[in-house]
Design an enzyme around this catalytic site. Structure first.
Site, PDB file in Angstrom:
ATOM      1  N   GLY A  28      43.477  31.252  39.535  1.00 30.78           N
ATOM      2  CA  GLY A  28      42.536  30.322  38.933  1.00 30.78           C
ATOM      3  C   GLY A  28      42.935  29.851  37.550  1.00 30.78           C
ATOM      4  O   GLY A  28      42.461  28.820  37.083  1.00 30.78           O
ATOM      5  N   VAL A  32      52.337  31.988  38.909  1.00 35.12           N
ATOM      6  CA  VAL A  32      53.322  33.017  38.589  1.00 35.12           C
ATOM      7  C   VAL A  32      54.629  32.687  39.315  1.00 35.12           C
ATOM      8  O   VAL A  32      54.627  32.409  40.527  1.00 35.12           O
ATOM      9  CB  VAL A  32      52.828  34.419  38.993  1.00 35.12           C
ATOM     10  CG1 VAL A  32      53.849  35.477  38.589  1.00 35.12           C
ATOM     11  CG2 VAL A  32      51.489  34.712  38.332  1.00 35.12           C
ATOM     12  N   ASP A 141      39.343  42.442  35.024  1.00 36.38           N
ATOM     13  CA  ASP A 141      39.570  41.901  36.369  1.00 36.38           C
ATOM     14  C   ASP A 141      40.286  42.922  37.241  1.00 36.38           C
ATOM     15  O   ASP A 141      41.296  42.630  37.865  1.00 36.38           O
ATOM     16  CB  ASP A 141      40.369  40.598  36.288  1.00 36.38           C
ATOM     17  CG  ASP A 141      40.275  39.793  37.577  1.00 36.38           C
ATOM     18  OD1 ASP A 141      39.386  40.101  38.404  1.00 36.38           O
ATOM     19  OD2 ASP A 141      41.079  38.864  37.767  1.00 36.38           O
TER      20      ASP A 141
END
Length: 718
Positions: A28, A32, A141
């Site tokens: 989001g 990567v 997270d």
């Protein structure tokens, strides 16, 4: 890891240093890539922020501070942050590249994991998290996708690059993470701290053990609502036979009140390793009902079962998602964690010389404790006999010898008076008598503290025995006992839950031992949720510490929409805390489509509406209509849409066409006659006679009488 489709940045050089090889993943906030550090000639993971974030100067400034904070954290179980920078509109973080897969891949492939494997996999995650918390970092997270498992067996917690240092957090203090693992305080907009990460770890451990997340819903907001308003159920509901310590660990981590969770990762790590050390092999190797089977190599090797101090290891073959070849290559192994809290021998203020306590044991459990060398108290000694460790026996004997020596010294220092002064023989006899008495006292003390009621003894394991059996075992060992009743979810009523002091402790035999006898699980009556709005029912379930089960919806003519109609189990049923309660909720009266009865004869229309469950109402006023015959429905209200059962439909009935007097147009011009007749609502038919040369009406039919509107008037024209 999966390589994605082509990307404009692939094969480009970022900041004249990082050559992008391929895309690894997209999230989001960033994408990567696998890149090569051309300066140091090594592979790295390059996290490139999405353009809308890269164009925000305030966000980039905060990201730079967070990257510096994360880079200061160096731990074997945390993915390292190596660099951070900007190249034009490309803002990036450089992190250590871990070649392998994620914990999500393991859960998707294996489903529910055994207790041993779940605790072994989460141990390094909690260890890394504890180091981050000590450094002032919060992850925000935690989820299986951020737990990376290298091909060589290393386990690391990733994505700390976007975490916010506690010392530099903003006033909001929140970073919204994946909703399935989101803690309640972040949902309601409160500050996040280390305990927020602990909640996410508890949800992740629940999923590893059961194979599914505790809350689900059609939309993310429904899942977030459950985090705030529902209690995470015990994993043992889905995994029967699961150790109660694991249930308690998960529910401790996932308490809705942050003050009731472990304060940080280090506190959780202490308890996690204490549980791993004290669970039996059977409890650790329990296979969940839907499990594929235990992974090879994770079963305890001889001498490395529960209750021992041997480390738990896992090779890469145990957690790899790829099929195992016939002759797999030799994989390196990694120590996932050993007991972090050695047992300590402490001096007691009571008459017994030593009391064994675990520095990590904070709950009032009746668990097995260990000596400093790791040997459980009560285990067989070197000579094969059961009893206290040798060093404790030696200490006790040395105390007895010291007491005896002190008694002899006091006796020797006591002044005496000769019966006959000057008689050496009698003085010698007196000294001999005093020495004999002192020796007898010393021998009595030695017997009392060595073999008698004051001798030390190890409390034997008594759990799951009947009270009579436990008392007989204690009497045989020379102990005294009392009983007390306690509630216990796992031990059958009438059986011993444990003892106080706990099994394995060394005490003097004259000290009483209290036996905790199970009364069975503590049960609580379910509240009556019938006829209550759904939200009120949820609030009442939370107040009773019960879990919300499946919700079924059904139409009902009498119960308003959103009202609870039934519950399962029924109200008043005595159940354990956290039991899921299923609810049946009314959707209100079932909607009925309104049938179109226009044009039908009145009686037929009425029957059709009544058959549909509606109420026909005939309007008192009737109307003329040239196309609808008399007695038929000319209009209805409503004509379409839905009504509930018993809804009214108003019908307007036709009187048929109205009668109109037909005037005579004989002798008049045909065109004028046709125009006037059409104004009166008649249809006109012209028949020319001899070509109709003069255009005069010679005759008409009908004439000078009333006929229905819309009738045909025939004109003969000459």
């Amino acid at each position: 890891m999966q390589e994605y489709a082509s990307d404009p940045l692939v094969d480009t050089l970022v900041d004249d240093r990082y050559r992008i090889q391929s895309k690894l993943a997209r999230g989001g906030m960033s994408t990567v890539y696998l890149a090569t550090d051309m300066r140091l000639e090594r592979d790295v993971a390059l996290k490139v922020l999405h353009p809308h974030l890269a164009d925000d100067p305030q966000f980039l400034d905060r990201l730079g501070r967070e990257a510096k904070a994360a880079a200061r954290l160096s731990h074997p179980h945390v993915v390292g942050v190596l660099d951070q920078g900007e190249d034009g509109r490309v803002a990036y973080l450089v992190m250590e590249y871990i070649k392998g897969h994620t914990l999500r891949d393991v859960i998707d492939e294996r489903g529910a994991l055994s207790t041993r494997l779940a605790l072994a996999l989460i141990d390094p995650v909690v260890e890394g998290l504890g180091a981050a918390h000590s450094a002032g970092l919060i992850h925000r997270d935690i989820k299986p996708e951020n737990v990376l498992i290298a091909d060589d067996g290393r386990i690391k917690l990733g994505d700390f690059g976007l975490a916010r240092a506690v010392s530099t957090s903003t006033s909001t203090g929140s970073l919204i993470g994946t909703v399935a693992y989101l803690c309640p305080e972040l949902v309601v907009g409160n500050l996040a701290d280390a305990r927020s990460d602990i909640y996410s770890v508890g949800i992740m451990l629940y999923e590893m053990i059961t194979g599914q997340q505790p809350f689900d819903g059609e939309t993310p907001i429904r899942v977030a609502y459950q985090h705030v308003n529902s209690t995470v159920p015990a994993p043992s509901i889905l995994v029967p036979g699961l150790a109660s310590e694991v249930d308690e660990l998960v529910q401790w981590c996932t308490s809705k009140d942050p003050d009731r969770r472990p304060v940080d990762g280090s506190a959780l790590l202490h308890e996690l390793r204490h549980i791993r050390t004290n669970l039996s092999d059977a409890e650790l190797d329990l296979q969940p009902p839907a499990a594929v089977g235990s992974l090879p190599g994770l079963a305890s090797a001889p001498g490395q079962g529960a209750g021992r101090q041997g480390p738990v290891t896992a090779s890469t073959s145990q957690i790899s998602r790829a099929p195992r070849p016939t002759n797999p290559p030799q994989a390196h192994t990694e120590m996932l964690g050993a007991l972090a809290h050695p047992t300590e021998v402490l001096r007691s203020g009571r008459s017994n010389p030593t009391t064994v306590m675990s520095t990590a044991q904070q709950r009032p459990a009746y668990g097995q404790l260990s000596a400093p060398d790791g040997t459980p108290f009560g285990a067989a000694g070197e000579d094969g006999t059961e009893g206290p460790p040798a060093d404790l026996s030696k200490r006790a004997q040395r105390k007895v010898d010291r007491d005896a020596e002190k008694a002899r010294q006091r006796a020797a220092a006591t002044p005496t008076r000769s019966l006959r002064e000057g008689n050496p023989r009698r003085r010698g006899l007196l000294w001999i008598l005093l020495l004999v008495i002192a020796a007898l006292l010393a021998a009595g003390a030695g017997w009392f503290f060595g073999l008698g009621p004051g001798s030390p003894g190890t409390i034997p394991p008594l759990a799951n025995r009947t009270v009579a059996e436990a008392q007989e075992i204690l009497r045989t060992g020379g102990f005294q006992s009392t009983t007390k009743d306690v509630f216990d979810d796992d031990v059958s009523p009438g059986l011993v839950v444990g003892s106080d002091p706990a099994a394995g402790e060394v005490i003097r035999k004259f000290q009483p031992i209290s036996l905790a006898v199970s009364k069975g699980p503590q049960l609580f009556p379910l509240p009556d949720l019938g006829a209550k709005p759904l939200e009120d029912a949820k609030t009442e379930l939370n107040g009773a510490e019960m879990a919300l089960g499946p919700i079924a919806e059904t139409y009902d003519e009498a119960v308003p929409a959103g009202t609870v109609m039934a519950q399962d189990p029924a109200s008043g049923t005595e159940v354990r805390r956290g039991t899921p309660v299923s609810l049946t909720v009314s959707k209100g009266p079932q909607p009925i489509p309104v049938p179109d009865v226009r044009g039908q004869e009145q009686s037929a229309a009425v029957k059709a509406l009544e058959a549909a469950g509606l109420k026909p109402v005939v309007a008192a006023e009737t109307v003329h209509d040239r196309k609808v015959p008399q007695g038929a429905v000319i209009a209805q209200d409503p004509a379409t849409g839905n009504l509930t059962r018993g809804g009214a439909v108003t019908l307007t009935i036709s009187k048929g066409p109205k009668l109109v007097e037909v005037p005579s147009f004989v002798g008049k011009q045909a065109k004028e006659a046709e125009r006037e007749l059409r104004k009166l609502g008649f249809d006109v038919k012209v028949e020319n006679i001899a070509g109709g040369f003069f255009g005069t009406v010679r005759f008409q039919d009908p004439v000078d009488k009333a006929v229905p509107e819309g009738s045909v008037v025939t004109l003969g024209v000459v």
